[in-house]
Design an enzyme around this catalytic site. Structure first.
Site, PDB file in Angstrom:
ATOM      1  N   GLU A 331       1.567  34.699  46.288  1.00 21.77           N
ATOM      2  CA  GLU A 331       1.391  33.272  46.571  1.00 21.77           C
ATOM      3  C   GLU A 331       1.566  32.986  48.052  1.00 21.77           C
ATOM      4  OE1 GLU A 331       2.689  29.145  47.376  1.00 21.77           O
ATOM      5  OE2 GLU A 331       3.864  30.979  47.624  1.00 21.77           O
ATOM      6  N   ASP A 359       8.215  26.282  41.667  1.00 21.41           N
ATOM      7  CA  ASP A 359       8.117  26.862  43.009  1.00 21.41           C
ATOM      8  C   ASP A 359       8.644  25.879  44.044  1.00 21.41           C
ATOM      9  OD1 ASP A 359       7.565  28.512  45.138  1.00 21.41           O
ATOM     10  OD2 ASP A 359       5.420  28.037  45.201  1.00 21.41           O
TER      11      ASP A 359
END
Length: 463
Positions: A331, A359
């Protein structure tokens, strides 16, 4: 439309009210079980301890990232899930090399050390480093106004701080992040030989914050080195430039970009009892930056997501839909894992009805940000009384998560866990993102909150 007799209509209304009431009681009991189990017998904190302290920073393509893949795969298998597998994905590999070195040089040659770190994806400096005068700007518009005449041969210093009066710190981060991501690409167009970017943090300290950057389509010979400077360092440099506009800045960094390497998304699932071909996803990203162990970003989100499935197994809850945990790779500097998962789901024609990502750190959960239509948003908000005992109150429209957004066109509801964000960017992408910054109870509350929403969506479906 049929005309029902009044007694029949009253019966239907009464039956409907009783049914709704019974559902609410059942849901309340289940949520209490979830929170009780997470807080008294949770595994998330132990998993995070190992990821952080035994494996460490997990930059894509690194040995540590691959160790994390093996570890989490083994732990998911230990849970007795119906299926655990690795989904191959090619990821970029970038290494920092020896620690960066920088100083400010005054008119008389005096030197003041500056705390910097290379931005992820940057090219290195020449072997002897670079030294040049500094041009401070706040944004790309100022850069354009100055033009090549005033920028060529110099180091551009982007010094726009995060906007402190925004309560939602994610918005403050987003408002300042383009200078980090595209600053080098833009400055190189005017002949700059290097870029310094103020660290994206609301805290004043000496720790620089890294993060992804891009050169766009610029050819290799036009790419210039880019580094972050700590917030204290940025303030000092800015003040000094007002007094000594001709001062020089020196920095040296030794980073390198390698060929892409093979890695994996780690996936585990509990097969749905009624709708095995409908999928619900919960996840976080397994990779992190290399300056610390990535406990908050995003070790916390990974172990919370794993805990959701562990809680369902422990409580003997058999979901109607197939529930997957996905630990996405890459990511931070490429989003390859999220893109690969969405690509494979589309190729296999899998129907995904819900995705939830964590996140934003493992701080105290406040609620969820939702990307969905009005009907589903209304349904989720109708569950607010069930969450109220756990002090969860935010059910707002907003950004869900980077790794699940590639599925947005083919999914009904996306959501992101929203913890208290006020401290998150103090440590984000810096040497301070360590295990000791995580509170066990806050982490567990977040996992229980995620499991509760997953349960409610699974039980009541999407609109």
């Amino acid at each position: 439309m049929k005309n029902f007799p009044i007694p029949t209509l009253i019966f239907f209304l009464l039956f409907s009210t009783i049914s709704i009431s019974q559902n609410a009681v059942q849901d309340s009991i289940m949520l209490k079980k979830i929170y009780n189990s997470a807080l008294t017998d949770g595994k998330a904190y132990d998993w995070l301890d190992y990821l952080s302290n035994e494996i460490g920073g997990r930059l894509s393509g690194s040995f540590e990232a691959e160790s994390a893949v093996k570890y989490t795969e083994a732990e998911l298998k230990e849970l007795g899930l119906d299926k655990v597998w690795l989904q191959p994905v090619m990821v970029p590999k970038w290494t920092r090399g020896f620690k960066e070195y920088a100083y400010i040089e005054g008119d008389a040659g005096e030197k003041t050390i500056a705390n910097i770190c290379a931005l992820g994806g940057s090219v290195p400096t020449p072997n002897l480093g670079i030294k040049a005068e500094v041009v401070e700007v706040q944004n790309f518009e100022e850069l354009e106004k100055l033009g090549k005449e005033k920028i060529e041969g110099k180091i551009v210093f982007f010094n726009r701080p995060m906007q402190a009066d925004l309560i939602h710190t994610g918005s403050a981060y987003g408002g300042a992040s383009n200078q980090r991501y595209s600053g080098a690409e833009q400055a190189a167009k005017y002949g700059a030989i290097g870029v310094l970017v103020r660290s994206l943090s609301l805290k004043m300290d000496d720790s620089p914050h890294t993060g992804a950057m891009s050169y766009g389509d610029a050819p290799a010979n036009q790419r210039i080195p880019a580094a972050a400077i700590s917030t204290n360092g940025a303030e000092y440099l800015s003040t000094l430039l007002k007094l000594k506009p001709n001062l020089k800045f020196y920095f040296k960094q030794n980073c390198k970009t390698w060929d892409d390497v093979a890695s994996y998304n780690v996936i585990g699932e509990i097969t749905g009892s009624q709708f095995p071909n409908k999928f619900m996803v919960v996840g976080g990203h397994l990779d992190s930056w290399d300056l610390a162990d990535g406990a908050q970003d995003d070790g916390a989100g990974c172990v919370q997501s794993m805990e959701v499935l562990r809680l369902f197994k422990k409580l003997n809850y058999k979901p109607k839909n197939t529930i997957r945990v996905v630990l996405f790779m890459n990511e931070e500097n490429g989003l390859r894992g999220g893109l690969k998962y969405a690509e494979e789901a589309k190729r296999k024609n899998e129907k995904h009805v819900f995705a939830l990502e964590s996140d934003s750190g493992g701080y105290t959960p406040r609620g969820f940000s939702l990307e969905t239509d009005a009907a589903n948003a209304q349904q989720i908000r109708s569950w607010e009384p069930l969450f109220r005992p756990y002090l969860i109150h935010l059910f707002d429209e907003g950004y869900s998560g980077a790794d699940i957004r590639p599925m947005k066109e083919n999914i009904t509801v996306l959501a992101g866990l929203q913890p208290d964000s006020q401290r998150y960017f103090d440590i984000h992408h810096s040497e301070n993102d360590t295990f000791d910054q995580v509170n066990k109870r806050e982490l567990e509350l977040g996992a229980a909150t995620m499991a509760s929403l997953m349960y409610l969506i699974d039980m009541h479906g999407v609109k």
